[in-house]
Write a protein that holds these residues in place. Structure first.
Motif, PDB file in Angstrom:
ATOM      1  N   LEU A 246      28.383  38.012  38.646  1.00 26.12           N
ATOM      2  CA  LEU A 246      29.739  38.033  39.224  1.00 26.12           C
ATOM      3  C   LEU A 246      29.782  37.157  40.473  1.00 26.12           C
ATOM      4  O   LEU A 246      28.869  37.220  41.316  1.00 26.12           O
ATOM      5  CB  LEU A 246      30.155  39.458  39.612  1.00 26.12           C
TER       6      LEU A 246
ATOM      7  N   ASP B 237      35.385  35.615  39.639  1.00 25.39           N
ATOM      8  CA  ASP B 237      35.649  36.709  38.700  1.00 25.39           C
ATOM      9  C   ASP B 237      36.559  37.786  39.281  1.00 25.39           C
ATOM     10  O   ASP B 237      36.938  38.720  38.584  1.00 25.39           O
ATOM     11  CB  ASP B 237      34.320  37.365  38.280  1.00 25.39           C
ATOM     12  N   VAL B 238      36.850  37.678  40.575  1.00 23.78           N
ATOM     13  CA  VAL B 238      37.695  38.696  41.218  1.00 23.78           C
ATOM     14  C   VAL B 238      39.149  38.270  41.031  1.00 23.78           C
ATOM     15  O   VAL B 238      39.512  37.138  41.363  1.00 23.78           O
ATOM     16  CB  VAL B 238      37.355  38.816  42.727  1.00 23.78           C
TER      17      VAL B 238
ATOM     18  N   LEU C 189      31.958  47.542  43.717  1.00 24.52           N
ATOM     19  CA  LEU C 189      31.639  46.240  44.298  1.00 24.52           C
ATOM     20  C   LEU C 189      32.081  46.150  45.749  1.00 24.52           C
ATOM     21  O   LEU C 189      33.220  46.529  46.081  1.00 24.52           O
ATOM     22  CB  LEU C 189      32.377  45.144  43.523  1.00 24.52           C
TER      23      LEU C 189
ATOM     24  N   THR D  17      35.774  47.745  45.210  1.00 24.99           N
ATOM     25  CA  THR D  17      36.600  47.577  44.009  1.00 24.99           C
ATOM     26  C   THR D  17      35.724  47.864  42.792  1.00 24.99           C
ATOM     27  O   THR D  17      34.523  47.560  42.800  1.00 24.99           O
ATOM     28  CB  THR D  17      37.167  46.142  43.971  1.00 24.99           C
TER      29      THR D  17
ATOM     30  N   GLY E 220      34.324  47.581  38.861  1.00 23.83           N
ATOM     31  CA  GLY E 220      34.154  46.684  37.718  1.00 23.83           C
ATOM     32  C   GLY E 220      33.600  47.502  36.555  1.00 23.83           C
ATOM     33  O   GLY E 220      32.797  48.416  36.770  1.00 23.83           O
TER      34      GLY E 220
ATOM     35  N   SER F 174      32.068  47.530  32.326  1.00 31.93           N
ATOM     36  CA  SER F 174      31.418  46.694  31.317  1.00 31.93           C
ATOM     37  C   SER F 174      30.964  47.565  30.146  1.00 31.93           C
ATOM     38  O   SER F 174      30.540  48.713  30.344  1.00 31.93           O
ATOM     39  CB  SER F 174      30.197  46.011  31.940  1.00 31.93           C
TER      40      SER F 174
ATOM     41  N   PHE G   8      31.128  41.990  33.161  1.00 30.04           N
ATOM     42  CA  PHE G   8      31.994  42.968  33.827  1.00 30.04           C
ATOM     43  C   PHE G   8      33.401  42.410  34.025  1.00 30.04           C
ATOM     44  O   PHE G   8      33.579  41.224  34.308  1.00 30.04           O
ATOM     45  CB  PHE G   8      31.422  43.331  35.204  1.00 30.04           C
ATOM     46  N   ASP G   9      34.389  43.309  33.882  1.00 24.53           N
ATOM     47  CA  ASP G   9      35.761  42.999  34.272  1.00 24.53           C
ATOM     48  C   ASP G   9      36.047  43.720  35.576  1.00 24.53           C
ATOM     49  O   ASP G   9      35.795  44.928  35.694  1.00 24.53           O
ATOM     50  CB  ASP G   9      36.754  43.494  33.217  1.00 24.53           C
ATOM     51  N   ILE G  10      36.569  42.988  36.522  1.00 24.79           N
ATOM     52  CA  ILE G  10      36.857  43.568  37.841  1.00 24.79           C
ATOM     53  C   ILE G  10      38.325  43.979  37.906  1.00 24.79           C
ATOM     54  O   ILE G  10      39.214  43.228  37.460  1.00 24.79           O
ATOM     55  CB  ILE G  10      36.529  42.548  38.958  1.00 24.79           C
ATOM     56  N   CYS G  11      38.573  45.168  38.453  1.00 23.05           N
ATOM     57  CA  CYS G  11      39.943  45.694  38.534  1.00 23.05           C
ATOM     58  C   CYS G  11      40.821  44.806  39.434  1.00 23.05           C
ATOM     59  O   CYS G  11      40.324  44.112  40.323  1.00 23.05           O
ATOM     60  CB  CYS G  11      39.933  47.111  39.066  1.00 23.05           C
ATOM     61  N   ASP G  12      42.131  44.917  39.173  1.00 23.42           N
ATOM     62  CA  ASP G  12      43.095  44.047  39.867  1.00 23.42           C
ATOM     63  C   ASP G  12      43.298  44.395  41.330  1.00 23.42           C
ATOM     64  O   ASP G  12      43.878  43.604  42.075  1.00 23.42           O
ATOM     65  CB  ASP G  12      44.485  44.196  39.212  1.00 23.42           C
TER      66      ASP G  12
END
Ligand code: BMA
Length: 311
Positions: A17, A21-22, A45, A57, A59, A61, A67-71
């Motif tokens: 990351l 990616d953020v 994170l 924040t 993330g 997976s 990993f997908d990081i939250c908005d």
């Protein structure tokens, strides 16, 4: 031989990351807590915003690598008057420990008085409840054990101390996770690779040889600080007893993303996950700028915890 001395292998897709990616503007994404929840991997994170202050924040997976990081941020400095002044400059460096149905998060609350340890908890990775500020300043790098030992909760932390024993690892006990006492020093810096400060990196992992704890050791050099990782084993029933620790660092900055960044020459794991009782994954901040992942065999790490004389 080399593999035995340096048991961690970096993931080929490192860094896993970066700020790209953020999903919102920020400066860096780095030191992250890790756990499994509902069949997914979760990272908490540390994100440093454009003003230079940190929040946390989430993330998620499915495989532990992508990993997908939250908005939006999850844990921000509190506006509650009990916490506000102590978190005014940021919340940093989380660690997570599951105890029963709750995931307890220890973090550095940073404000004008200095850093101190905060503890909060969640059961669902949506709602976060602060429990307390567990220490005074100057203290950070706190981790909780995943079960009560001898009837009490147990925490490792890092009061700053002074002189040559500045920055040692201590243990403390609590009946309720709020009131902490019986503080005792358990591992101190020594001349060599970690001559300046030590601090716990990852929450204790229970093994058949004791509690495995990874810690960072700082060496002060003419070119700045070097952050590298050692391992120690604590007695299962009496964790203030160090069974053994590694004679050398077992992981350190090597690759470009670990050598170059906002703070060069730093690897800083806050997250550890044991897979199939065999493989240890660490999630680590690299150069205070991005996040890397490395894996080692548990048995290889345990085999390195051989030194017995400290403090
Ligand atoms: C420590 C902490 C970490 C940081 C490290 C290297 O004192 O502040 O957050 O990763 O320094 O800069």
């Amino acid at each position: 031989m080399t593999r035995h001395l340096y048991p961690f292998k970096r993931y080929s897709g490192n860094p896993i990351l970066t700020r790209q990616d953020v999903p919102y503007p920020c400066n860096t994404v780095f030191n992250a807590a890790a756990c499994k929840f509902n069949g997914q991997y979760v990272l908490i994170l540390r994100i440093e915003d454009l003003k230079g202050r940190s929040h946390l924040t989430l993330g998620f997976s499915d495989d532990g690598y992508h990993f997908d990081i939250c908005d939006a941020p999850w844990i921000c400095p509190s506006s509650d008057p009990k916490y506000e002044v102590y978190e005014r400059y940021g919340v940093e460096d989380p660690r997570v420990t599951r105890i029963g149905e709750f995931y307890y998060i220890t973090y550095t609350a940073y404000g004008p008085y200095g850093p101190r340890v905060g503890i909060g908890r969640t059961a669902d990775f949506k709602h976060f409840e602060r429990l307390c500020l567990a220490t005074e300043v100057d203290n950070k790098d706190a981790v909780l054990f995943p079960e009560k030992i001898g009837g009490t909760y147990v925490m490792l932390d890092r009061p700053s101390g002074s002189g040559f024993r500045e920055g040692s690892i201590w243990i403390a006990y609590s009946p309720d996770l709020i009131f902490w006492g019986k503080a005792t020093a358990i591992l101190a810096p020594e001349p060599g690779w970690a001559n300046s400060k030590l601090g716990v990196s990852t929450p204790p992992l229970k093994t058949d040889q004791g509690w495995l704890v990874l810690y960072h050791g700082v060496r002060e050099t003419g070119g700045g600080n070097l952050y590298r990782i050692g391992a120690m084993l604590l007695d299962t029933q009496n964790p203030q007893q160090v069974v053994g620790y590694s004679s050398h660092f077992i992981f350190g900055p090597e690759d470009t993303y670990e050598r170059i960044g906002d703070v060069p020459n730093v690897v800083f794991p806050c997250g550890i996950i044991l897979e199939d009782d065999e493989t240890v994954k660490i999630y680590y901040g690299a150069a205070d700028t991005c996040i890397g992942l490395a894996e080692a065999k548990l048995a290889d790490i345990l085999g390195l915890c051989t030194v017995t004389k400290n403090p």
